[in-house]
Design an enzyme around this catalytic site. Structure first.
Site, PDB file in Angstrom:
ATOM      1  CE1 TYR A  68      -3.820   2.298   0.454  1.00 19.14           C
ATOM      2  CE2 TYR A  68      -2.521   3.301   2.212  1.00 19.14           C
ATOM      3  CZ  TYR A  68      -3.604   3.337   1.349  1.00 19.14           C
ATOM      4  OH  TYR A  68      -4.465   4.403   1.370  1.00 19.14           O
ATOM      5  CG  ASP A 102       5.771   4.423   0.775  1.00 21.21           C
ATOM      6  OD1 ASP A 102       5.980   5.247   1.688  1.00 21.21           O
ATOM      7  OD2 ASP A 102       4.644   4.042   0.433  1.00 21.21           O
ATOM      8  CE  LYS A 160       1.071   5.155   7.894  1.00 22.75           C
ATOM      9  NZ  LYS A 160      -0.356   5.412   7.922  1.00 22.75           N
TER      10      LYS A 160
END
Ligand SMILES: Cc1ncc(COP(=O)(O)O)c(C=O)c1O
Length: 461
Positions: free
Chosen positions: A164, A269, A297
């Site tokens: 994801y 990522d 995040k």
């Protein structure tokens, strides 16, 4: 894992039903708020990842390693906002920085010194010299892919099947699908993740299996032969959206070598791994430096921000104006004040030592429970992150995850934890995240609940 017992399916279902009833009884105020919320919030939530049947657990506040729901139940937080809150909740240093900034004005859409300080610190940690900001992990991966396309003049993107990377069209491809839809391992299928994604965009994204550098190279060579040499490979160095799946020894080095040889931009990522598994994320931990890194995040200490870091060459596409990397709120002063305090005062070298030590204790505690009860599974993690993977086989990629992960046991573990004061990330793909506020007592409490569940599961009834 060798001597694992087969779990009694009827017992798992019986325990899950019992625990779900208990959770419903403990959360009547959430139920009531859900009734109100669904009148105006679609599904009663702000993001579909917050959905939960029969209702979501609404939170009221958090302090340090704890969160409270609207019913007044207190939990030790191992969810930590899908891994964003490695700093713990309402950290005094971050609260102070944000409060000070509030008084000085929160937004100018002009650069401030904090944006420079944060970039300097990220450059030091990740060994990548040039940085830009944006506002979410999705924006970071979207912009990184655009930079790669701008640099190479190519369109195709290679990603790992099951990974994801956020909610923009180009990466909402080949994520959660049924096992028999995955396709041939050599020719994995680009499949839409939900409706609304144009087929033309899906077709530009090509999935390959994790932990198989040879398969990646063969696919790249076939794409090249079709005149579709990829602009980039985007991947997590350690997968954090299938529980935790670590790279096999040599895999990342091989990917680095293959991408370099073919002139393909390598994007790590690090939205989940960056700043959570080490000061310099997976890039530092595994010692392999990509061309571009994406962070989000943990970066904002609870405020929404994100960053893209890159080599001089990769970021030249931004600097010379070929690629517009833009956004009204990029480098917003409020969030960069939080990021600065977080990086310089909270997520220090000592903090990472603390996280490593606690995680080791948690992983060892869970491993001991697994061995004592002969459970089919194993504990795996790095830095602040980890999970118990319920599976008779070791999971190395999406195909093994889909074939072997025990979904029912994973779901039971979530509700079992919730009823015993452990706020855990929902969903079979998720893992725990520790914060600097967690203590030995917190991780021992997690292990104690796991022990209770294991005994309950394996008890002859
Ligand atoms: C690895 C990874 N990349 C990107 C994203 C997207 O981040 P955001 O939800 O901030 O858009 C996520 C979100 O979970 C993620 O786990």
């Amino acid at each position: 894992m060798a001597s694992a017992v087969a779990l009694d399916r009827a017992r798992i279902r019986e325990l899950t039903e019992r625990e779900e009833r208990r959770l419903d009884e403990r959360t009547p105020v959430s139920a009531k708020l859900f009734g109100r919320a669904r009148q105006t919030l679609s599904g009663g939530v702000a993001s579909s990842y917050q959905l939960h049947d029969p209702w979501p657990i609404y939170l009221s506040h958090g302090r340090g390693q704890f969160v409270w729901d609207v019913d007044g139940n207190r939990y030790r937080d191992f969810h930590n906002a899908f891994g964003s809150m490695v700093q713990g909740h309402a950290h005094p240093a971050i609260s102070h920085a944000v409060t000070e900034r509030l008084r000085e004005g929160t937004h100018f859409a002009a650069p401030t010194e904090d944006a420079v300080v944060v970039a300097e610190e990220l450059a030091r940690r990740f060994g990548l010299p040039k940085w830009r900001y944006c506002n979410s992990g999705s924006e970071a991966t979207m912009d990184a892919i655009r930079i790669a396309r701008g640099l190479t003049g190519r369109d195709t993107v290679v990603k790992i099947f099951g990974s994801y990377h956020g909610h923009h069209d180009g990466v909402m491809v080949s994520i959660g699908v049924e096992y028999d839809a995955i396709g041939d391992p050599e020719e994995l299928a680009p499949l839409a993740y939900g409706a609304g994604i144009p087929q033309a965009v899906i077709d530009l994204t090509v999935p390959v299996p994790f932990n198989d550098a040879d398969a990646m190279e063969r696919r790249i060579e076939r794409l090249d032969a079709e005149d579709r040499l990829p602009a980039c490979v985007i991947m997590e160095a350690a997968m954090m959206n299938l529980g935790v799946v670590l790279p096999e020894p040599g895999y990342l080095e091989a990917v680095r070598e293959i991408t370099r040889r073919h002139g393909i931009v390598l994007i790590f990522d690090e939205v989940k791994t960056g700043l959570a598994i080490a000061a310099g994320g997976a890039t530092e931990h595994f010692g392999v430096t990509p061309d571009l890194v994406t962070l989000a995040k943990t970066l904002g200490g609870g405020l929404p921000t994100a960053a893209i870091g890159g080599t001089e060459e990769a970021m030249s596409a931004v600097e010379d104006g070929r690629v517009y990397q833009v956004g009204t709120f990029n480098g917003n002063p409020l969030v960069t004040a939080a990021a600065r305090a977080s990086l310089l005062e909270v997520l220090t070298a000592d903090a990472y030592e603390h996280l490593d030590r606690l995680n080791r204790r948690l992983l060892d505690g869970c491993t001991a429970v697994i061995e004592r009860h002969g459970l089919p599974g194993y504990a795996v993690g790095i830095g602040a992150k980890g999970c118990v993977t319920f599976s008779p086989e070791r999971i190395v990629d999406y195909a093994s995850f889909k074939a072997h992960q025990d979904v029912e046991a994973t779901e039971l573990a979530w509700v079992y934890n919730m009823n015993r004061g452990i706020f855990m990330t929902p969903g079979r793909e998720e893992e725990w995240t520790l914060s600097v506020a967690h203590t030995e007592e917190d991780v021992d409490a997690y292990v104690a609940v796991f022990e209770e569940m294991a005994a309950d599961l394996t008890r002859a009834v």
